[in-house]
Design an enzyme around this catalytic site. Sequence first.
Site, PDB file in Angstrom:
ATOM      1  N   GLU A  60       8.637  -7.984 -10.883  1.00 35.21           N
ATOM      2  CA  GLU A  60       7.687  -7.098 -11.843  1.00 35.21           C
ATOM      3  C   GLU A  60       8.298  -7.307 -13.446  1.00 35.21           C
ATOM      4  OE1 GLU A  60       5.305  -4.994 -13.632  1.00 35.21           O
ATOM      5  OE2 GLU A  60       4.953  -5.444 -11.743  1.00 35.21           O
ATOM      6  N   CYS A  84      -8.295  -7.779  -7.478  1.00 41.29           N
ATOM      7  CA  CYS A  84      -8.736  -6.890  -8.352  1.00 41.29           C
ATOM      8  C   CYS A  84     -10.063  -7.489  -9.002  1.00 41.29           C
ATOM      9  CB  CYS A  84      -8.232  -5.973  -8.751  1.00 41.29           C
ATOM     10  SG  CYS A  84      -7.255  -6.570 -10.201  1.00 41.29           S
ATOM     11  N   ASP A 142      -0.172  -9.502  -5.766  1.00 33.61           N
ATOM     12  CA  ASP A 142      -0.995  -8.503  -6.320  1.00 33.61           C
ATOM     13  C   ASP A 142      -1.122  -8.378  -7.736  1.00 33.61           C
ATOM     14  OD1 ASP A 142      -2.676  -6.171  -6.114  1.00 33.61           O
ATOM     15  OD2 ASP A 142      -1.173  -4.698  -5.695  1.00 33.61           O
ATOM     16  N   GLN A 195      -1.428   3.115  -7.484  1.00 33.86           N
ATOM     17  CA  GLN A 195      -2.871   3.107  -7.321  1.00 33.86           C
ATOM     18  C   GLN A 195      -3.211   4.346  -7.400  1.00 33.86           C
ATOM     19  OE1 GLN A 195      -5.198   0.673  -7.138  1.00 33.86           O
ATOM     20  NE2 GLN A 195      -4.127  -1.107  -6.403  1.00 33.86           N
TER      21      GLN A 195
END
Length: 261
Positions: free
Chosen positions: A140, A214, A187, A90
């Site tokens: 990931e 988001c 996320d 971020q």
Amino acid sequence: MKHVIVRNNEKNEVMLIIVVSKKSQYNQLVKVLEKLYNENKFIKSVYISVKIDANNVILGEDTKHIFGDEYLKEEMEGIKFNIYPDSFFQINKSQAIKLYDKAIEFLGESRNNTVIDAFSGTGTIAMALSSKVRKAIGIESVESSVNAARETAVENKIDNVEFINGKVEKVLPELLKKEKAEAIIFDPPRRGIDEKALRSVVKNKIKKIVYISCNPATFARDTKFLIENGYRLEKVSAVDMFPQTNHVECVVLMSKVAPTK
């Protein structure tokens, strides 16, 4: 030249990434970048990325380290992270800390249990909550981010985290067959969570889900699916990650509804 990307850390150390559309531009830029690097003490790392295909990915497949360090160091939640060109981290650090603290607060104490951090990036959330869980497992798809996360765990002497390289929709169903997890933190990118991953959550009756979103549209789609399959919305919080824009991050806690007798 397509893009100039500048990443900087709290010390104002800069990673400069030049994205070009032709390999022939590579040699022309090296001498210019060498001069820029030698004359600017804040530039600690320089890369050139060759991007030929037209798509919504910023970096090309051929990204080469030219000068300086291969990564920047950034500290968050008392942990020092290694940030590479394609590492997800971020950019608004102060708000990111609020975002992650809220997610961990929603999760609560889970010292005797395993928690999965899906779409884990460089492992920020998994390592931040490592002191509050028995084990944290990050998933990931970007290999360099997984490698960076593993480096960070070793350097910070965090031994109860594991990082798996692969797509969440493929890794999560298989992982839940062998790993008893109490909670999952999602996320995801703007496209949200693949339904295959959500079905594996429902099938394995995961008790708690913390969803960081988001994109309100995909967030609504995914939470609707979970609510229709036995989950309840418990808490919601918003974090203004990008002030003066229409983008906002949303953190949600969902829990498995107990079956009625």
